[in-house]
Scaffold this active site. Sequence first.
Site, PDB file in Angstrom:
ATOM      1  N   ASP A  31      11.684  -3.736  -4.017  1.00 59.60           N
ATOM      2  CA  ASP A  31      11.134  -4.779  -4.887  1.00 59.60           C
ATOM      3  C   ASP A  31      12.278  -5.352  -5.733  1.00 59.60           C
ATOM      4  OD1 ASP A  31       8.020  -5.410  -6.096  1.00 59.60           O
ATOM      5  OD2 ASP A  31       9.747  -6.036  -7.295  1.00 59.60           O
ATOM      6  N   ILE A  32      12.305  -6.669  -5.852  1.00 54.89           N
ATOM      7  CA  ILE A  32      13.390  -7.348  -6.565  1.00 54.89           C
ATOM      8  C   ILE A  32      13.345  -7.067  -8.074  1.00 54.89           C
ATOM      9  CG2 ILE A  32      12.255  -9.558  -7.098  1.00 54.89           C
ATOM     10  CD1 ILE A  32      14.706 -10.970  -5.926  1.00 54.89           C
ATOM     11  N   GLU A  94       0.375 -11.444  -7.052  1.00 58.09           N
ATOM     12  CA  GLU A  94       1.153 -12.675  -7.275  1.00 58.09           C
ATOM     13  C   GLU A  94       1.669 -13.264  -5.982  1.00 58.09           C
ATOM     14  OE1 GLU A  94       4.128 -11.720 -10.165  1.00 58.09           O
ATOM     15  OE2 GLU A  94       2.673 -11.722 -11.811  1.00 58.09           O
ATOM     16  N   VAL A  95       1.977 -12.399  -5.021  1.00 59.13           N
ATOM     17  CA  VAL A  95       2.461 -12.879  -3.721  1.00 59.13           C
ATOM     18  C   VAL A  95       1.321 -12.708  -2.718  1.00 59.13           C
ATOM     19  CG1 VAL A  95       4.135 -12.559  -1.871  1.00 59.13           C
ATOM     20  CG2 VAL A  95       4.858 -12.287  -4.260  1.00 59.13           C
ATOM     21  N   HIS A  99       1.023  -6.643   0.632  1.00 54.76           N
ATOM     22  CA  HIS A  99       2.154  -5.737   0.477  1.00 54.76           C
ATOM     23  C   HIS A  99       1.683  -4.477  -0.226  1.00 54.76           C
ATOM     24  CE1 HIS A  99       1.974  -8.646  -2.820  1.00 54.76           C
ATOM     25  NE2 HIS A  99       2.376  -7.678  -3.605  1.00 54.76           N
ATOM     26  N   HIS A 101       2.856  -1.472  -2.538  1.00 53.85           N
ATOM     27  CA  HIS A 101       3.906  -1.002  -3.448  1.00 53.85           C
ATOM     28  C   HIS A 101       4.022   0.519  -3.313  1.00 53.85           C
ATOM     29  CE1 HIS A 101       4.205  -4.622  -6.186  1.00 53.85           C
ATOM     30  NE2 HIS A 101       2.983  -4.830  -5.722  1.00 53.85           N
TER      31      HIS A 101
HETATM   32  P1  AMP Z   1       2.112  -8.354  -6.635  1.00 54.08           P
HETATM   33  O1  AMP Z   1       1.946  -8.620  -8.099  1.00 54.08           O
HETATM   34  O2  AMP Z   1       1.418  -7.092  -6.179  1.00 54.08           O
HETATM   35  O3  AMP Z   1       1.750  -9.576  -5.813  1.00 54.08           O
HETATM   36  O4  AMP Z   1       3.655  -8.025  -6.421  1.00 54.08           O
HETATM   37  C1  AMP Z   1       4.594  -8.929  -5.946  1.00 54.08           C
HETATM   38  C2  AMP Z   1       5.909  -8.210  -6.009  1.00 54.08           C
HETATM   39  O5  AMP Z   1       6.847  -8.894  -5.208  1.00 54.08           O
HETATM   40  C3  AMP Z   1       6.497  -8.129  -7.419  1.00 54.08           C
HETATM   41  O6  AMP Z   1       6.658  -6.756  -7.776  1.00 54.08           O
HETATM   42  C4  AMP Z   1       7.839  -8.864  -7.285  1.00 54.08           C
HETATM   43  O7  AMP Z   1       8.853  -8.272  -8.054  1.00 54.08           O
HETATM   44  C5  AMP Z   1       8.100  -8.754  -5.799  1.00 54.08           C
HETATM   45  N1  AMP Z   1       8.964  -9.799  -5.245  1.00 54.08           N
HETATM   46  C6  AMP Z   1       8.854 -11.138  -5.388  1.00 54.08           C
HETATM   47  N2  AMP Z   1       9.821 -11.782  -4.709  1.00 54.08           N
HETATM   48  C7  AMP Z   1      10.570 -10.819  -4.097  1.00 54.08           C
HETATM   49  C8  AMP Z   1      11.725 -10.836  -3.236  1.00 54.08           C
HETATM   50  N3  AMP Z   1      12.325 -11.976  -2.874  1.00 54.08           N
HETATM   51  N4  AMP Z   1      12.221  -9.643  -2.817  1.00 54.08           N
HETATM   52  C9  AMP Z   1      11.638  -8.484  -3.190  1.00 54.08           C
HETATM   53  N5  AMP Z   1      10.543  -8.410  -3.980  1.00 54.08           N
HETATM   54  C10 AMP Z   1      10.025  -9.549  -4.441  1.00 54.08           C
END
Ligand code: AMP
Length: 107
Positions: A31-32, A94-95, A99, A101
């Site tokens: 995770d970034i 958010e994405v 995914h 975690h």
């Molecule tokens: P969520 O809130 O469960 O949708 O988590 C989205 C996660 O994606 C967050 O923890 C972000 O830090 C992570 N994230 C967003 N962009 C990237 C990226 N380019 N590479 C790695 N992790 C990312």
Amino acid sequence: MPEDCIFCKIINKEIPSEILYEDDLCMIFPDINPVAKTHLLIIPKKHIATIANLAPEDEKLIGHMVGKARDIAKERNIDGYQLLYRVGKGGGQEVFHIHLHLTSDQG
Ligand code: AMP
Ligand code: ZN
């Protein structure tokens, strides 16, 4: 695949990431913005926006992702960790490409 999906771009290598594991079905990368000592994301290569949209034929994929999370934790000698899917905006997602975690204070 939606053109603006950041995780599809990582899968297609349009955005660089440190790929820790990859097979036909899924990919693992850090995770970034880590919230723990170890914070990895396990994503399917198939674009599925949210667990709420999961079709019955995709349920096996979720088991595969959980198994790969278990395997990478074991490889790193991590014996205690959290696995989390956020579902929908109300769940903090958010994405919108599913995914898993994997977080741990170990690793
Ligand atoms: P969520 O809130 O469960 O949708 O988590 C989205 C996660 O994606 C967050 O923890 C972000 O830090 C992570 N994230 C967003 N962009 C990237 C990226 N380019 N590479 C790695 N992790 C990312
Ligand atoms: Zn996607």
